[in-house]
Design a protein around this motif. Structure first.
Motif, PDB file in Angstrom:
ATOM      1  N   LEU A   1       0.834  -1.204   0.000  1.00  0.00           N
ATOM      2  CA  LEU A   1       0.000   0.000   0.000  1.00  0.00           C
ATOM      3  C   LEU A   1       0.869   1.254   0.000  1.00  0.00           C
ATOM      4  CD1 LEU A   1      -2.720   1.501   0.272  1.00  0.00           C
ATOM      5  CD2 LEU A   1      -2.518   1.198   2.763  1.00  0.00           C
ATOM      6  N   SER A   2       1.867   1.260   0.849  1.00  0.00           N
ATOM      7  CA  SER A   2       2.777   2.411   0.924  1.00  0.00           C
ATOM      8  C   SER A   2       3.462   2.650  -0.412  1.00  0.00           C
ATOM      9  CB  SER A   2       3.813   2.166   2.026  1.00  0.00           C
ATOM     10  OG  SER A   2       4.795   3.166   2.010  1.00  0.00           O
ATOM     11  N   LYS A   3       3.923   1.573  -1.043  1.00  0.00           N
ATOM     12  CA  LYS A   3       4.634   1.717  -2.325  1.00  0.00           C
ATOM     13  C   LYS A   3       3.680   2.177  -3.425  1.00  0.00           C
ATOM     14  CE  LYS A   3       8.456   1.227  -4.740  1.00  0.00           C
ATOM     15  NZ  LYS A   3       8.065   1.435  -6.128  1.00  0.00           N
ATOM     16  N   LYS A   4       2.438   1.726  -3.380  1.00  0.00           N
ATOM     17  CA  LYS A   4       1.459   2.150  -4.383  1.00  0.00           C
ATOM     18  C   LYS A   4       1.213   3.655  -4.291  1.00  0.00           C
ATOM     19  CE  LYS A   4      -2.689   0.209  -4.199  1.00  0.00           C
ATOM     20  NZ  LYS A   4      -3.812  -0.736  -4.444  1.00  0.00           N
ATOM     21  N   VAL A   5       1.127   4.169  -3.076  1.00  0.00           N
ATOM     22  CA  VAL A   5       0.959   5.618  -2.888  1.00  0.00           C
ATOM     23  C   VAL A   5       2.227   6.353  -3.319  1.00  0.00           C
ATOM     24  CG1 VAL A   5       0.514   7.446  -1.188  1.00  0.00           C
ATOM     25  CG2 VAL A   5      -0.744   5.287  -1.059  1.00  0.00           C
ATOM     26  N   TRP A   6       3.388   5.763  -3.018  1.00  0.00           N
ATOM     27  CA  TRP A   6       4.667   6.363  -3.434  1.00  0.00           C
ATOM     28  C   TRP A   6       4.752   6.432  -4.962  1.00  0.00           C
ATOM     29  CZ3 TRP A   6       8.990   5.157  -6.313  1.00  0.00           C
ATOM     30  CH2 TRP A   6      10.155   5.904  -6.065  1.00  0.00           C
TER      31      TRP A   6
END
Length: 458
Positions: free
Chosen positions: A20-25
């Motif tokens: 999830l964090s990487k998708k937002v990044w």
């Protein structure tokens, strides 16, 4: 043992959280435009059994996600906005993904996910132990504009909470009792009369002259304010060609100070300076108030609980690859050598390696977490998610926020947050002390949103 179930739950979900964090990044969105991030966070929370409301408090990309019932009501302050022009690959050299595009130069992809992870951990422990309590994840847009939480608070957000916790990416594992500044943001638009600067300058009324005179007045104002006041500005419009008397000019101001009342007092004087500049140049001025926020009000009872939890939760174990990545980043910033020379970090260490003692110094940056801290007892802490020498709001932070370094610091922060919340939730006397301190610090006053009702969100 308190927090064990919560920490195991965060570990069990770490791959999903990292994704999830990487998708937002990978999809950075600036303040009030976090449409994708809002959708992804809402979907994740719904999947985990939270009742989710998007567009909360009249803010299109805000979220209120609730699980549980009864007291205490625990608030977690997530964010997910990016910064303009800080696009960067996961690289040790400056290399934008897209030149001029936004990027996570403050690590808010980690920030939002950290609070979500903590919410999952708290939920799991309350659920398995059959304990009362309500967990509320707030998705708070546009922290970088310092107005997301004030806009939400204007519509009554956060009042339902017993206490709130917040986390932010940092180079070090640290918490402070110091104060971050309150702030006002506004643009001043001057309107004059155009004319040929050589042929008939007497017919012109220069809006640029007015804006420059305002800035001169602001320089003289600096001599007659308290030492904590910061005044800074930037031209957003300043005329076209030299041979045309500019009929339009605009200047954007921030006013900061360590307490809200001082900001309001100094800002009122600045407005009068703008009006005076318009009078001197026979022009007109329009004030466009963009918003403001409160200074922080760290609850010391909560600060001590968090600091204890930071020492109890195991620190991230950095791989040699991660250490080497951070060391390469520290080579390109003079800040690292300065920190070593000052004794702030150990030479040869490039990632957070210990829990720092509680800090007391004030910080002259701003965060709208301060608004929540004037509504309920609350505290914010930080853990290491990027190289020790990284400048604030930099491409180095963007790089680390998309790297395993950022993820490890984020998961550590989530475990600390969950453990701290559970300690307070399971000890009514501790919560009572936090509330007593809050009432004392507020001196009988109540929070008044610094953004008037007529100012639109955005």
């Amino acid at each position: 043992m308190i927090g064990t179930i919560a920490q195991k739950e965060i570990d069990a979900k770490q791959e999903e959280l990292a994704a999830l964090s990487k998708k937002v990044w990978d999809n950075p969105e600036v303040g009030f435009e976090e449409v994708k991030a809002c959708k992804w966070f809402a979907e994740f929370l719904e999947k985990e059994g939270f009742q989710v409301e998007t567009g909360y408090a009249g803010v299109p990309t805000a979220i209120r996600a609730v699980w549980g019932s009864g007291k205490p009501v625990i608030g977690l302050l997530g964010e997910y906005d990016a910064l303009p022009s800080l696009s960067q690959k996961v690289s040790t050299v400056k290399e934008p993904v897209e030149e001029g595009a936004p990027g996570q130069g403050c690590g808010h992809n980690l920030l939002g996910t950290c609070h979500l992870a903590a919410a999952l951990g708290i939920k799991k422990e309350l659920e398995e132990n059959k304990l009362p309590g309500t967990v509320i994840f707030f998705g708070c847009p546009a922290e970088e504009k310092l107005t997301g939480k004030p806009f939400m608070a204007r519509e009554g957000a956060f009042k339902e909470l017993d206490f709130a916790l917040a986390w932010h990416p940092n180079a070090m594992n640290v918490i402070t009792t110091g104060t971050c500044t309150a702030m006002n943001s506004a643009k001043f638009h001057f309107k004059g009369v155009t004319a040929h600067a050589g042929g008939d300058p007497h017919n012109g009324r220069s809006a640029l002259d007015a804006a420059e005179l305002m800035n001169v007045g602001a320089q003289f104002l600096r001599e007659h304010v308290t030492s904590d006041v910061r005044i800074h500005y930037s031209f957003t419009e300043a005329g076209g060609a030299p041979n045309i008397v500019p009929d339009r000019a605009s200047v954007w101001y921030f006013v900061r100070a360590l307490d809200r009342q001082t900001v309001e007092d100094v800002y009122a004087r600045l407005v009068r300076i703008a009006k005076g500049a318009a009078m001197m140049t026979d022009t007109e001025v329009t004030e466009e108030f963009l918003g403001g926020c409160y200074n922080t009000l760290q609850n010391k009872v909560l600060v001590n609980v968090i600091h204890e939890s930071m020492k109890e939760v195991p620190l991230p174990a950095w791989t040699q690859e991660e250490k080497d990545f951070a060391a390469e980043l520290d080579k390109v910033t003079p800040n690292y050598a300065n920190l070593v020379a000052a004794g702030a970090v150990r030479e040869g260490e490039h990632l957070a390696y210990q829990v720092e003692e509680i800090q007391t110094a004030d910080n002259f940056g701003s965060t709208d977490v301060g608004d929540v801290e004037h509504i309920v007892p609350a505290a914010m802490f930080m853990t290491g998610t990027y190289n020790l020498g990284a400048p604030g709001h930099s491409w180095q932070i963007t790089a680390c926020s998309g790297n395993s370094i950022g993820v490890k610091g984020m998961l550590y922060g989530a475990k600390v947050m969950a453990l701290s919340a559970l300690k307070v939730a399971e000890d009514p006397a501790l919560l009572a002390k936090a509330k007593e301190e809050f009432q004392k610090d507020m001196h009988g006053t109540e929070y008044i949103c610094p953004i008037p009702a007529e100012v639109p969100v955005g």
